[in-house]
Design a protein around this motif. Sequence first.
Motif, PDB file in Angstrom:
ATOM      1  N   GLY A 241     -14.546  -4.304   2.269  1.00  0.00           N
ATOM      2  CA  GLY A 241     -14.847  -4.495   3.679  1.00  0.00           C
ATOM      3  C   GLY A 241     -16.347  -4.694   3.801  1.00  0.00           C
ATOM      4  O   GLY A 241     -17.103  -4.413   2.877  1.00  0.00           O
ATOM      5  N   ASP A 242     -16.758  -5.170   4.955  1.00  0.00           N
ATOM      6  CA  ASP A 242     -18.182  -5.395   5.193  1.00  0.00           C
ATOM      7  C   ASP A 242     -18.958  -4.084   5.118  1.00  0.00           C
ATOM      8  O   ASP A 242     -18.370  -2.995   5.201  1.00  0.00           O
TER       9      ASP A 242
ATOM     10  N   HIS B 222     -13.627  -4.247  10.678  1.00  0.00           N
ATOM     11  CA  HIS B 222     -14.030  -3.883  12.047  1.00  0.00           C
ATOM     12  C   HIS B 222     -13.193  -4.694  13.027  1.00  0.00           C
ATOM     13  O   HIS B 222     -13.070  -5.910  12.868  1.00  0.00           O
ATOM     14  N   ILE B 223     -12.645  -4.052  14.033  1.00  0.00           N
ATOM     15  CA  ILE B 223     -12.030  -4.814  15.129  1.00  0.00           C
ATOM     16  C   ILE B 223     -12.582  -4.337  16.472  1.00  0.00           C
ATOM     17  O   ILE B 223     -12.131  -4.771  17.518  1.00  0.00           O
ATOM     18  N   GLY B 224     -13.544  -3.450  16.410  1.00  0.00           N
ATOM     19  CA  GLY B 224     -14.223  -2.921  17.591  1.00  0.00           C
ATOM     20  C   GLY B 224     -15.278  -1.938  17.134  1.00  0.00           C
ATOM     21  O   GLY B 224     -15.484  -1.751  15.933  1.00  0.00           O
TER      22      GLY B 224
ATOM     23  N   ILE C  60      -6.800  -1.477   8.828  1.00  0.00           N
ATOM     24  CA  ILE C  60      -6.750  -1.071   7.435  1.00  0.00           C
ATOM     25  C   ILE C  60      -5.509  -1.698   6.834  1.00  0.00           C
ATOM     26  O   ILE C  60      -4.388  -1.393   7.228  1.00  0.00           O
ATOM     27  N   ARG C  61      -5.749  -2.626   5.908  1.00  0.00           N
ATOM     28  CA  ARG C  61      -4.657  -3.384   5.291  1.00  0.00           C
ATOM     29  C   ARG C  61      -4.469  -2.902   3.859  1.00  0.00           C
ATOM     30  O   ARG C  61      -5.394  -2.906   3.055  1.00  0.00           O
ATOM     31  N   PHE C  62      -3.261  -2.467   3.571  1.00  0.00           N
ATOM     32  CA  PHE C  62      -2.897  -1.991   2.244  1.00  0.00           C
ATOM     33  C   PHE C  62      -2.175  -3.115   1.512  1.00  0.00           C
ATOM     34  O   PHE C  62      -1.214  -3.674   2.037  1.00  0.00           O
ATOM     35  N   GLU C  63      -2.635  -3.421   0.320  1.00  0.00           N
ATOM     36  CA  GLU C  63      -2.028  -4.475  -0.492  1.00  0.00           C
ATOM     37  C   GLU C  63      -1.655  -3.877  -1.855  1.00  0.00           C
ATOM     38  O   GLU C  63      -2.492  -3.790  -2.751  1.00  0.00           O
ATOM     39  N   PRO C  64      -0.402  -3.444  -2.000  1.00  0.00           N
ATOM     40  CA  PRO C  64       0.003  -2.805  -3.256  1.00  0.00           C
ATOM     41  C   PRO C  64       0.315  -3.822  -4.344  1.00  0.00           C
ATOM     42  O   PRO C  64       0.936  -4.849  -4.098  1.00  0.00           O
ATOM     43  N   ALA C  65      -0.130  -3.522  -5.556  1.00  0.00           N
ATOM     44  CA  ALA C  65       0.223  -4.321  -6.730  1.00  0.00           C
ATOM     45  C   ALA C  65       0.981  -3.377  -7.655  1.00  0.00           C
ATOM     46  O   ALA C  65       0.385  -2.525  -8.300  1.00  0.00           O
ATOM     47  N   GLY C  66       2.294  -3.509  -7.646  1.00  0.00           N
ATOM     48  CA  GLY C  66       3.139  -2.640  -8.451  1.00  0.00           C
ATOM     49  C   GLY C  66       4.081  -1.838  -7.569  1.00  0.00           C
ATOM     50  O   GLY C  66       3.750  -1.492  -6.431  1.00  0.00           O
TER      51      GLY C  66
ATOM     52  N   THR D 164      -6.691   2.078  13.195  1.00  0.00           N
ATOM     53  CA  THR D 164      -7.226   3.376  13.594  1.00  0.00           C
ATOM     54  C   THR D 164      -8.215   3.145  14.732  1.00  0.00           C
ATOM     55  O   THR D 164      -8.857   2.098  14.812  1.00  0.00           O
ATOM     56  N   GLN D 165      -8.314   4.137  15.597  1.00  0.00           N
ATOM     57  CA  GLN D 165      -9.143   4.004  16.791  1.00  0.00           C
ATOM     58  C   GLN D 165     -10.486   4.716  16.686  1.00  0.00           C
ATOM     59  O   GLN D 165     -11.322   4.573  17.566  1.00  0.00           O
ATOM     60  N   SER D 166     -10.668   5.499  15.625  1.00  0.00           N
ATOM     61  CA  SER D 166     -11.903   6.263  15.488  1.00  0.00           C
ATOM     62  C   SER D 166     -12.151   6.581  14.016  1.00  0.00           C
ATOM     63  O   SER D 166     -11.223   6.529  13.205  1.00  0.00           O
TER      64      SER D 166
END
Length: 160
Positions: A37-38, A128-130, A136-142, A10-12
């Motif tokens: 996240g931080d 943060h990348i800027g 935003i990383r989604f890690e599904p379990a199931g 996302t950019q904003s």
Amino acid sequence: MNVSEFKIYTQSPEETLALAEKLAGYVKAGDVITLDGDLGAGKTSFTKGLAKGLGVKRNVNSPTFTIMKEYEGRDFPLYHMDAYRLEEGGDEMGLEEYFEGDGVSVVEWPEMIEDELPPYRLAIHIRHIGDTEREIRFEPAGERYRTICEELIENERTGN
């Protein structure tokens, strides 16, 4: 699609809120979402977008000092938890009642209560990348959460 994680950039802050609002269209009572996240990465902002999508009318803010806030949504409640101050874990707080209950649970700082979390959940990592950009990383379990991610990502890609 057999992917163990999905990424969206996302950019904003507005794009991050809009993404979370779209995610709200896929969740149901009993779902558990963890956010990490931080500090300042956007965990509470993401929760605000999810709450908006769920029809929550109240202002959503961080439950850091109260540990948990409950918000009434259109169809079911949103349980917003901040586990940062639970150094001893949350096993005596009855968290499983929320995780298995009639609402959607969002847990910030999930590593503090890892042992109490259900095995099937959607883990979301915000980085943060800027100044305003986020990964935003989604890690599904199931399988249910994998399907949610696949549909959300596809709709983001096609602009739906």
